[in-house]
Design a protein around this motif. Structure first.
Motif, mmCIF file in Angstrom:
data_model
loop_
_atom_site.group_PDB
_atom_site.id
_atom_site.type_symbol
_atom_site.label_atom_id
_atom_site.label_comp_id
_atom_site.label_asym_id
_atom_site.label_seq_id
_atom_site.Cartn_x
_atom_site.Cartn_y
_atom_site.Cartn_z
ATOM 1 N N UNK A 29 0.814 -1.213 0.000
ATOM 2 C CA UNK A 29 0.000 0.000 0.000
ATOM 3 C C UNK A 29 0.850 1.265 0.000
ATOM 4 N N UNK A 30 2.128 1.146 0.267
ATOM 5 C CA UNK A 30 3.039 2.283 0.169
ATOM 6 C C UNK A 30 2.674 3.478 1.040
ATOM 7 N N UNK A 31 2.275 3.239 2.280
ATOM 8 C CA UNK A 31 1.939 4.321 3.193
ATOM 9 C C UNK A 31 0.464 4.692 3.194
ATOM 10 N N UNK A 32 -0.285 4.185 2.212
ATOM 11 C CA UNK A 32 -1.727 4.426 2.180
ATOM 12 C C UNK A 32 -2.421 3.273 2.898
ATOM 13 N N UNK A 33 -3.744 3.240 2.877
ATOM 14 C CA UNK A 33 -4.500 2.220 3.597
ATOM 15 C C UNK A 33 -4.542 0.898 2.839
ATOM 16 N N UNK A 34 -4.581 -0.179 3.608
ATOM 17 C CA UNK A 34 -4.827 -1.518 3.072
ATOM 18 C C UNK A 34 -6.296 -1.807 3.318
ATOM 19 N N UNK A 35 -7.028 -2.055 2.250
ATOM 20 C CA UNK A 35 -8.447 -2.374 2.364
ATOM 21 C C UNK A 35 -8.596 -3.887 2.336
ATOM 22 N N UNK A 36 -9.296 -4.430 3.325
ATOM 23 C CA UNK A 36 -9.616 -5.857 3.348
ATOM 24 C C UNK A 36 -11.127 -5.985 3.199
ATOM 25 N N UNK A 37 -11.548 -7.012 2.491
ATOM 26 C CA UNK A 37 -12.978 -7.198 2.304
ATOM 27 C C UNK A 37 -13.284 -8.668 2.100
ATOM 28 N N UNK A 38 -14.564 -8.982 2.145
ATOM 29 C CA UNK A 38 -15.003 -10.363 2.007
ATOM 30 C C UNK A 38 -15.438 -10.908 3.353
ATOM 31 N N UNK A 39 -15.414 -12.225 3.472
ATOM 32 C CA UNK A 39 -15.832 -12.876 4.699
ATOM 33 C C UNK A 39 -14.674 -13.340 5.552
ATOM 34 N N UNK A 40 -13.877 -14.259 5.043
ATOM 35 C CA UNK A 40 -12.825 -14.897 5.831
ATOM 36 C C UNK A 40 -11.650 -13.978 6.137
ATOM 37 N N UNK B 243 -32.316 -9.962 3.215
ATOM 38 C CA UNK B 243 -32.034 -11.194 2.470
ATOM 39 C C UNK B 243 -32.560 -12.434 3.171
ATOM 40 N N UNK B 244 -32.660 -12.411 4.478
ATOM 41 C CA UNK B 244 -33.196 -13.549 5.211
ATOM 42 C C UNK B 244 -32.187 -14.636 5.519
ATOM 43 N N UNK B 245 -31.267 -14.877 4.615
ATOM 44 C CA UNK B 245 -30.212 -15.868 4.839
ATOM 45 C C UNK B 245 -29.088 -15.615 3.848
ATOM 46 N N UNK B 246 -27.941 -16.230 4.125
ATOM 47 C CA UNK B 246 -26.785 -16.055 3.258
ATOM 48 C C UNK B 246 -25.502 -16.094 4.068
ATOM 49 N N UNK B 247 -24.500 -15.373 3.594
ATOM 50 C CA UNK B 247 -23.211 -15.278 4.272
ATOM 51 C C UNK B 247 -23.249 -14.085 5.212
ATOM 52 N N UNK B 248 -23.049 -14.349 6.489
ATOM 53 C CA UNK B 248 -23.092 -13.292 7.502
ATOM 54 C C UNK B 248 -21.924 -12.328 7.348
ATOM 55 N N UNK B 249 -22.166 -11.073 7.712
ATOM 56 C CA UNK B 249 -21.119 -10.049 7.730
ATOM 57 C C UNK B 249 -19.968 -10.492 8.629
ATOM 58 N N UNK B 250 -20.294 -10.931 9.830
ATOM 59 C CA UNK B 250 -19.269 -11.409 10.766
ATOM 60 C C UNK B 250 -19.867 -12.541 11.566
ATOM 61 N N UNK B 251 -19.227 -13.679 11.505
ATOM 62 C CA UNK B 251 -19.705 -14.859 12.215
ATOM 63 C C UNK B 251 -18.483 -15.591 12.745
ATOM 64 N N UNK B 252 -18.275 -15.522 14.049
ATOM 65 C CA UNK B 252 -17.097 -16.135 14.637
ATOM 66 C C UNK B 252 -17.402 -16.606 16.064
ATOM 67 N N UNK B 253 -18.166 -17.710 16.182
ATOM 68 C CA UNK B 253 -18.532 -18.210 17.507
ATOM 69 C C UNK B 253 -17.302 -18.501 18.374
ATOM 70 N N UNK B 254 -17.433 -18.177 19.658
ATOM 71 C CA UNK B 254 -16.372 -18.483 20.608
ATOM 72 C C UNK B 254 -15.289 -17.432 20.712
ATOM 73 N N UNK B 255 -15.336 -16.401 19.879
ATOM 74 C CA UNK B 255 -14.321 -15.358 19.907
ATOM 75 C C UNK B 255 -14.797 -14.230 20.818
ATOM 76 N N UNK B 256 -13.876 -13.639 21.535
ATOM 77 C CA UNK B 256 -14.226 -12.519 22.415
ATOM 78 C C UNK B 256 -14.785 -11.360 21.595
#
Length: 173
Positions: free
Chosen positions: A106-117, A140-153
């Motif tokens: 990124x050369x001093x600029x921001x690193x953008x991360x996206x997706x699920x995992x 949507x009712x169902x699909x891939x959750x924005x954030x799903x991480x059971x057991x994590x603080x």
């Protein structure tokens, strides 16, 4: 100057980033147009990191509809030689090393991360500085959750900016 690690994402009002068929076309159908916050994220983006699954869903499209040009890193467990898009850099290994390499790219600029995992792994490793979230008014009712991480603080967030359904949230450390 070192950039930040920003999780940039669009989700449905009920918390999904993809529908039950792993499609994301609902984002374009319900899109209210570009936001000032989204434009700011794109302008400050030095490199982009996502998982291989996101590339499979979107195909060969460049981030932000091609309006942004720069290094694109794809986090994958596959052999990089088998990946079909030569202009992207395929990376693997510990997420801490991948994020460090992304920040260098990124050369001093921001690193953008996206997706699920990829963002989930980065949050769990304590590497995400901010989340920029666009909430699309669709259920949507169902699909891939924005954030799903059971057991994590829980990860505490602080709202820095809210503009309609667009939010900049800082990770509280």
């Amino acid at each position: 100057m070192t950039g930040k690690v920003i999780w940039h994402m669009t989700m449905s009002l009920d918390g999904f980033i993809a529908d039950r068929d792993d499609r994301v076309d609902w984002m374009r159908l319900a899109d209210a147009g570009p936001s000032a916050l989204g434009a700011e994220v794109v302008a400050n983006c030095g490199a982009f990191l996502c998982g291989g699954r996101l590339v499979e869903v979107f195909g060969e499209n460049r981030p932000y509809g091609g309006s942004w040009q720069g290094p694109v890193l794809i986090y994958t467990h596959k052999d990089p030689a088998t990946n079909p898009i030569p202009e992207f850099t395929y990376v693997s290994g510990d997420i801490r090393d991948v994020i460090a390499d992304g920040l260098k790219a990124a050369g001093g600029k921001d690193l953008i991360v996206t997706g699920g995992a990829v963002p989930r792994l980065a949050v769990e490793a304590g590497l995400v500085d901010e989340i920029v979230l666009h909430v699309t008014p669709v259920l949507l009712g169902e699909g891939t959750r924005f954030y799903d991480s059971p057991g994590v603080a829980p990860t505490r967030l602080e709202v820095r900016t809210a503009d309609g359904l667009n939010f900049r949230l800082a990770v509280v450390r």
